[in-house]
Scaffold this active site. Structure first.
Site, PDB file in Angstrom:
ATOM      1  N   SER A  43       0.816  -1.217   0.000  1.00 43.86           N
ATOM      2  CA  SER A  43       0.000   0.000   0.000  1.00 43.86           C
ATOM      3  C   SER A  43       0.849   1.266   0.000  1.00 43.86           C
ATOM      4  O   SER A  43       0.315   2.371   0.070  1.00 43.86           O
ATOM      5  CB  SER A  43      -0.897   0.016   1.240  1.00 43.86           C
ATOM      6  OG  SER A  43      -1.697  -1.140   1.254  1.00 43.86           O
ATOM      7  N   GLY A  44       2.181   1.101  -0.049  1.00 45.24           N
ATOM      8  CA  GLY A  44       3.061   2.260  -0.002  1.00 45.24           C
ATOM      9  C   GLY A  44       3.677   2.452   1.376  1.00 45.24           C
ATOM     10  O   GLY A  44       4.128   3.539   1.722  1.00 45.24           O
ATOM     11  N   THR A  46       6.535   1.424   2.600  1.00 44.19           N
ATOM     12  CA  THR A  46       7.956   1.796   2.559  1.00 44.19           C
ATOM     13  C   THR A  46       8.106   3.295   2.294  1.00 44.19           C
ATOM     14  O   THR A  46       8.985   3.961   2.835  1.00 44.19           O
ATOM     15  CB  THR A  46       8.658   0.982   1.442  1.00 44.19           C
ATOM     16  OG1 THR A  46       8.199  -0.361   1.526  1.00 44.19           O
ATOM     17  CG2 THR A  46      10.150   1.021   1.575  1.00 44.19           C
ATOM     18  N   HIS A  95      -3.020   3.849   6.521  1.00 46.17           N
ATOM     19  CA  HIS A  95      -2.629   4.117   5.151  1.00 46.17           C
ATOM     20  C   HIS A  95      -3.249   3.075   4.220  1.00 46.17           C
ATOM     21  O   HIS A  95      -2.991   1.889   4.381  1.00 46.17           O
ATOM     22  CB  HIS A  95      -1.093   4.047   5.139  1.00 46.17           C
ATOM     23  CG  HIS A  95      -0.494   4.342   3.843  1.00 46.17           C
ATOM     24  ND1 HIS A  95       0.653   3.748   3.418  1.00 46.17           N
ATOM     25  CD2 HIS A  95      -0.878   5.157   2.861  1.00 46.17           C
ATOM     26  CE1 HIS A  95       0.949   4.196   2.226  1.00 46.17           C
ATOM     27  NE2 HIS A  95       0.026   5.050   1.865  1.00 46.17           N
ATOM     28  N   PHE A 198       9.990   8.798  -5.679  1.00 43.90           N
ATOM     29  CA  PHE A 198      10.055   7.423  -6.175  1.00 43.90           C
ATOM     30  C   PHE A 198      11.434   7.147  -6.789  1.00 43.90           C
ATOM     31  O   PHE A 198      12.051   6.126  -6.510  1.00 43.90           O
ATOM     32  CB  PHE A 198       8.939   7.181  -7.198  1.00 43.90           C
ATOM     33  CG  PHE A 198       8.910   5.772  -7.712  1.00 43.90           C
ATOM     34  CD1 PHE A 198       8.485   4.728  -6.905  1.00 43.90           C
ATOM     35  CD2 PHE A 198       9.342   5.473  -8.998  1.00 43.90           C
ATOM     36  CE1 PHE A 198       8.469   3.413  -7.354  1.00 43.90           C
ATOM     37  CE2 PHE A 198       9.329   4.160  -9.466  1.00 43.90           C
ATOM     38  CZ  PHE A 198       8.891   3.136  -8.646  1.00 43.90           C
ATOM     39  N   SER A 199      11.941   8.101  -7.597  1.00 41.30           N
ATOM     40  CA  SER A 199      13.229   7.841  -8.266  1.00 41.30           C
ATOM     41  C   SER A 199      14.378   7.764  -7.258  1.00 41.30           C
ATOM     42  O   SER A 199      15.260   6.914  -7.400  1.00 41.30           O
ATOM     43  CB  SER A 199      13.501   8.879  -9.360  1.00 41.30           C
ATOM     44  OG  SER A 199      13.346  10.157  -8.826  1.00 41.30           O
TER      45      SER A 199
HETATM   46  P1  A3P Z   1       4.017  -0.893  -7.208  1.00 39.04           P
HETATM   47  O1  A3P Z   1       4.352  -2.343  -7.104  1.00 39.04           O
HETATM   48  O2  A3P Z   1       2.611  -0.651  -7.704  1.00 39.04           O
HETATM   49  O3  A3P Z   1       5.021  -0.096  -7.970  1.00 39.04           O
HETATM   50  P2  A3P Z   1       4.774  -1.466   0.273  1.00 39.04           P
HETATM   51  O4  A3P Z   1       5.950  -0.652   0.679  1.00 39.04           O
HETATM   52  O5  A3P Z   1       3.579  -1.283   1.176  1.00 39.04           O
HETATM   53  O6  A3P Z   1       5.125  -2.913   0.060  1.00 39.04           O
HETATM   54  O7  A3P Z   1       4.275  -0.894  -1.134  1.00 39.04           O
HETATM   55  C1  A3P Z   1       5.076  -1.022  -2.315  1.00 39.04           C
HETATM   56  C2  A3P Z   1       4.435  -0.180  -3.411  1.00 39.04           C
HETATM   57  O8  A3P Z   1       4.675   1.227  -3.123  1.00 39.04           O
HETATM   58  C3  A3P Z   1       5.087  -0.459  -4.767  1.00 39.04           C
HETATM   59  O9  A3P Z   1       4.028  -0.273  -5.723  1.00 39.04           O
HETATM   60  C4  A3P Z   1       6.143   0.643  -4.827  1.00 39.04           C
HETATM   61  O10 A3P Z   1       6.595   0.926  -6.127  1.00 39.04           O
HETATM   62  C5  A3P Z   1       5.344   1.825  -4.234  1.00 39.04           C
HETATM   63  N1  A3P Z   1       6.218   2.926  -3.761  1.00 39.04           N
HETATM   64  C6  A3P Z   1       7.294   2.832  -2.959  1.00 39.04           C
HETATM   65  N2  A3P Z   1       7.863   4.047  -2.788  1.00 39.04           N
HETATM   66  C7  A3P Z   1       7.126   4.932  -3.495  1.00 39.04           C
HETATM   67  C8  A3P Z   1       7.222   6.362  -3.725  1.00 39.04           C
HETATM   68  N3  A3P Z   1       8.189   7.102  -3.202  1.00 39.04           N
HETATM   69  N4  A3P Z   1       6.275   6.943  -4.535  1.00 39.04           N
HETATM   70  C9  A3P Z   1       5.294   6.179  -5.074  1.00 39.04           C
HETATM   71  N5  A3P Z   1       5.152   4.850  -4.906  1.00 39.04           N
HETATM   72  C10 A3P Z   1       6.062   4.218  -4.118  1.00 39.04           C
END
Ligand code: A3P
Length: 269
Positions: A43-44, A46, A95, A198-199
Site C-alpha cells: 500500500s506504499g 515503505t 494508510h 520514487f526515483s
Molecule cells: P508498485 O508495485 O505498484 O510499484 P509497500 O511498501 O507497502 O510494500 O508498497 C510497495 C508499493 O509502493 C510499490 O508499488 C512501490 O513501487 C510503491 N512505492 C514505494 N515508494 C514509493 C514512492 N516514493 N512513490 C510512489 N510509490 C512508491
C-alpha cells in the site's frame, strides 16, 4: 523458504515470522513517543516509512542512506487490532491504497519473493486475495478492522496512496510533519522531498531491497520499487474480473465508514 505460519487464522511467511514473534507483536508495549504506520502490504508502507524517518531527521538523509529501512522502521504484525490505537496516545497513520492496485502489486511481488507461495495465474491469485487466504490475510478485514473504532481519534492520520499521488511530495511532507507536530524549515522540507521521491528511493539500496539476496528476493524476476503509480490494475484486470471485484467490494465494504476515492490523476515527479 516457502513455509507458512498460521496465527489467529491468518497465514504469514514462516521465513519472516515465528509464532513467538507474532505473539510479541500483539503484546508490544508501545510508548507515547512511538509512531505507528498501519497498512496492508503493497500500500506504499515503505514510502511512508521513508517520509517519517526523513521528517524525524529534519531532512538529513544520513540515516536513510546508511541503515536499511527494516532496521530503522521495524514491522509489527498487528493486522486488524484497532484497539491498539485507542489505547495508546502514540501518533499513528492509517494508510490505504486502491485494493485493485494492491493485488496487482502483490501479485508481481509474489513472483520475485521466494518466501511467499508461488504466484499462479492472476485469476487464481485474485480469488485468494478476495477470499483473504493470501499471506497477511484479507485486505477487507484489515481495512474494516482498523477503521471501525478509530473515526474519532485525534492521534490518527488517515492517508491514501491515491491522495499522496495526486498531490506534490512537498504537500505530503508538510501534512505528515504537521500531524507529527514536527514542523520543518522550508529547506528541510525540500530535502525530505528530494529523498523520498520514487526515483530517489528506487536508487537507494537501503530502501529498494537490493541488499536482500537473490535467494530470498529474486531481482531478475522484478523489482520492489516497481512502478509507483495509481491505476496499474487496468493493465492486468479483465473486464469480467473488474465487475466481479466491484460487486465484491460493494457488498463487503458497505459497513465501512470511509469514503474512498481511488481514481485520481497522478502528480508528475
Ligand atoms: P508498485 O508495485 O505498484 O510499484 P509497500 O511498501 O507497502 O510494500 O508498497 C510497495 C508499493 O509502493 C510499490 O508499488 C512501490 O513501487 C510503491 N512505492 C514505494 N515508494 C514509493 C514512492 N516514493 N512513490 C510512489 N510509490 C512508491
Amino acid at each position: 523458504l516457502d513455509v507458512t505460519e498460521i496465527f489467529e487464522g491468518i497465514s504469514f511467511p514462516g521465513h519472516l515470522h515465528t509464532l513467538e514473534s507474532l505473539q510479541f507483536a500483539i503484546s508490544f508495549p508501545f510508548q507515547d513517543q512511538d509512531i505507528l504506520i498501519v497498512s496492508y502490504p503493497k500500500s506504499g508502507t515503505t514510502w511512508v516509512q521513508e517520509m517519517v524517518t526523513l521528517i524525524c531527521s529534519r531532512g538529513d538523509p544520513s540515516l536513510t542512506q546508511s541503515v536499511p529501512n527494516w532496521a530503522r522502521a521495524p514491522w509489527l504484525e498487528h493486522y486488524y487490532c484497532a484497539s491498539v490505537l485507542g489505547a495508546a496516545s502514540l501518533r499513528s497513520s492509517l494508510h490505504f491504497r486502491n485494493p485493485k492496485d494492491v493485488v496487482v502489486s502483490f501479485y508481481h511481488f509474489h513472483k520475485m519473493a521466494n518466501f511467499l507461495p508461488e504466484a499462479e495465474t492472476f485469476e487464481e491469485f485474485l480469488k485468494k486475495f478476495l477470499m483473504g487466504t493470501l499471506s497477511y490475510g484479507s485486505w477487507f478485514d484489515h481495512v474494516k478492522g482498523w477503521t471501525c473504532q478509530t473515526a474519532t481519534l485525534e492521534n490518527l492520520l488517515h492517508l491514501t496512496y491515491e491522495e499522496m499521488k495526486q498531490t506534490t511530495y512537498k504537500t505530503n511532507i508538510i501534512k505528515v510533519s504537521s500531524f507529527l507536530q514536527h514542523p520543518l524549515l522550508e529547506e528541510e522540507v525540500n530535502n525530505c522531498v528530494q529523498h523520498c521521491s520514487f526515483s530517489s528511493m528506487k536508487n537507494n539500496n537501503m530502501v529498494n531491497y537490493t541488499l536482500v539476496s537473490d535467494h530470498i528476493m529474486d531481482h531478475s524476476k522484478g523489482c520492489f520499487m516497481r512502478k509507483g503509480k495509481t491505476g496499474d490494475w487496468k493493465n492486468l484486470f479483465t473486464e469480467e474480473q473488474n465487475h466481479y471485484f466491484n460487486d465484491f467490494f460493494k457488498s463487503n465494504m458497505q459497513d465501512c465508514a470511509l469514503d474512498f476515492v481511488w481514481e485520481v490523476q497522478d502528480e508528475e515527479e
